[in-house]
Design a protein around this motif. Structure first.
Motif, PDB file in Angstrom:
ATOM      1  N   PRO A   1       0.809  -1.220   0.000  1.00 58.58           N
ATOM      2  CA  PRO A   1       0.000   0.000   0.000  1.00 58.58           C
ATOM      3  C   PRO A   1       0.843   1.272   0.000  1.00 58.58           C
ATOM      4  O   PRO A   1       0.491   2.251  -0.659  1.00 58.58           O
ATOM      5  CB  PRO A   1      -0.825  -0.135   1.284  1.00 58.58           C
ATOM      6  CG  PRO A   1      -0.951  -1.605   1.491  1.00 58.58           C
ATOM      7  CD  PRO A   1       0.373  -2.170   1.036  1.00 58.58           C
TER       8      PRO A   1
ATOM      9  N   SER B   1       0.798   4.077  -2.947  1.00 55.44           N
ATOM     10  CA  SER B   1       0.469   5.477  -2.655  1.00 55.44           C
ATOM     11  C   SER B   1       1.534   6.425  -3.183  1.00 55.44           C
ATOM     12  O   SER B   1       1.224   7.484  -3.748  1.00 55.44           O
ATOM     13  CB  SER B   1       0.314   5.669  -1.141  1.00 55.44           C
ATOM     14  OG  SER B   1      -0.743   4.899  -0.640  1.00 55.44           O
TER      15      SER B   1
ATOM     16  N   THR C   1       1.234   6.637  -7.002  1.00 52.06           N
ATOM     17  CA  THR C   1       0.085   7.456  -7.374  1.00 52.06           C
ATOM     18  C   THR C   1       0.391   8.936  -7.193  1.00 52.06           C
ATOM     19  O   THR C   1       0.039   9.774  -8.041  1.00 52.06           O
ATOM     20  CB  THR C   1      -1.141   7.076  -6.531  1.00 52.06           C
ATOM     21  OG1 THR C   1      -1.433   5.693  -6.723  1.00 52.06           O
ATOM     22  CG2 THR C   1      -2.345   7.906  -6.921  1.00 52.06           C
TER      23      THR C   1
ATOM     24  N   VAL D   1      -0.686   0.958  -9.419  1.00 49.81           N
ATOM     25  CA  VAL D   1      -0.999   0.609  -8.029  1.00 49.81           C
ATOM     26  C   VAL D   1      -0.861  -0.892  -7.784  1.00 49.81           C
ATOM     27  O   VAL D   1      -0.864  -1.329  -6.625  1.00 49.81           O
ATOM     28  CB  VAL D   1      -2.415   1.077  -7.632  1.00 49.81           C
ATOM     29  CG1 VAL D   1      -2.505   2.594  -7.665  1.00 49.81           C
ATOM     30  CG2 VAL D   1      -3.472   0.465  -8.534  1.00 49.81           C
TER      31      VAL D   1
END
Length: 401
Positions: free
Chosen positions: A234, A238, A241, A278
């Motif tokens: 994750p 992040s 992104t 992602v």
């Protein structure tokens, strides 16, 4: 000693990242596919050496009922590249996805996952925190994961053969299978392969330097202390992104990507990149990269894993690993290659084509790099529709025209 300590630290860092992999990925891919209006099925395959692989299936086109279509369609098995997993073939959306296009064109689409990626991080004995879990290269995927996935699909559908889509490393695995398990050549109607990564002697840019350092100085140490996995988390998702949100960081990121994989003169589809990044990297072992590095060190060769002279003697009864006998790869092969590709370079693809006995069709894309076959603008029109047409035509008359 310092190098060993650093590598052990990297191993522990990778363990933390692996343990952070989102646990709802099965729900995510199911939701993506069903929200886009397609039927979805999920299967679990246990390999002969104890790895559990998820296989995802889109058995029909948009809005079709599963009970009306099973068993009536030709099969398309799509395998992923080194940094990918099955989710990368659908997260790009209805207007782009190759999997959706083939499903809409009348194919029963199966999406495979190889050991170590985000849909295949379970083993009957080893945890992902153990280097033993990550003790594999693309050789194991070629002799176990790909053929066992093919058998699983054919057993489930009652078919005798299928169409195959390979991209980069999955083509490496295909020719490993075809050379060492030649009986599987007859189970594939046609194999379409994009950016075929086999011979590596002409790799360019930073990837060449990295692989040379890895092969010459680090691989032998990793063989002793244990290889580790590199998987999206994750936090990594992040950060990726965030990088794509800002113009300067996005420019720097694309500049780096082009320096590694070649320039995409057709242009990168940023919307597709945002959707796919992602889930990248999809999960792989450092041993896979090590295996590629030996092809950079020894140009013009495609060999089994090099463990060093003494270990090679124990394993292969030779100080040099054996070559894969590519002359045994008789499956009909189509090659799509980018002429700006720094990884599967045009020179190395030329060597490959001369070695393979049954390349039935070859298309060169002058503006494409190594990543263009998933990330370039208008990839559906430029590439994916051609794949669907090839499969349809070849299924009818065994020609590429």
């Amino acid at each position: 000693m310092k190098v060993l300590i650093v590598l052990q630290i990297l191993t522990y860092v990778s363990i933390i990242l692996v343990s952070s992999v989102p646990q709802d990925l099965s729900n995510q891919i199911r939701r993506i596919i069903t929200d886009d209006g397609y039927p979805f099925e999920e299967y679990d395959l246990k390999t002969q050496d104890g790895y559990f692989l998820q296989i995802h299936r889109i058995p029909g086109g948009n809005g079709e009922k599963i009970n009306q279509i099973q068993g009536k369609k030709p099969i398309a098995y799509i395998a992923h590249a080194l940094f990918q997993s099955s989710i990368n073939w659908v997260c790009s959306g209805r207007n782009v996805s190759l999997a959706y296009l083939l499903a809409d064109k009348g194919f029963d689409v199966w999406l495979g996952n190889n050991r170590g990626n985000i849909f295949a991080q379970k083993h009957e004995t080893y945890l992902t925190t153990s280097p033993r879990f990550w003790n594999f290269s693309w050789h194991e995927s070629g002799v176990v994961d790909i053929p066992e996935t093919i058998d699983f699909i054919l057993n489930q559908t009652g078919k005798s053969e299928l169409f195959f889509v390979g991209y980069s490393e999955s083509f490496t695995e295909l020719v490993v299978m075809g050379s060492l398990k030649p009986e599987y050549n007859g189970k594939i109607t046609l194999a379409l392969n994009m950016s075929p990564a086999v011979f590596m002697g002409h790799v360019k840019g930073p990837a060449r330097l990295f692989l040379l350092i890895l092969g010459c100085f680090i691989s032998g140490i990793l063989d002793k202390v244990g290889h580790f996995g590199i998987t999206v988390s994750p936090l990594m998702a992040s950060i990726s992104t965030l990088i794509l949100k800002h113009r300067l960081s996005r420019f720097l990121f694309l500049t780096y990507i082009y320096s590694v994989f070649g320039i995409d003169y057709n242009g990168t589809d940023l919307e597709v990149l945002r959707k796919e990044i992602v889930y990248l990297p999809g999960g792989y072992s450092t041993k896979q990269l090590s295996h590629y590095s030996f092809g950079v060190i020894n140009p013009g060769t495609f060999r089994q894993y090099d463990y060093g002279k003494s270990e090679n003697m124990k394993i292969y009864n030779s100080t040099v690993p054996p070559d894969y006998p590519l002359e045994k790869v008789t499956v009909p092969i189509v090659i799509f290659q980018g002429l700006q590709d720094f990884v599967a370079s045009p020179q190395d693809v030329e060597i490959l084509v001369k070695k393979l006995p049954n390349v039935v069709c070859r298309t060169k894309f002058p503006k494409f790099n190594h990543l263009s076959f998933t990330l370039t603008r208008e990839v559906r029109t430029l590439v994916y529709e051609k794949i669907a047409d090839l499969f349809i035509n070849y299924g009818k008359n065994k020609t590429c025209n």
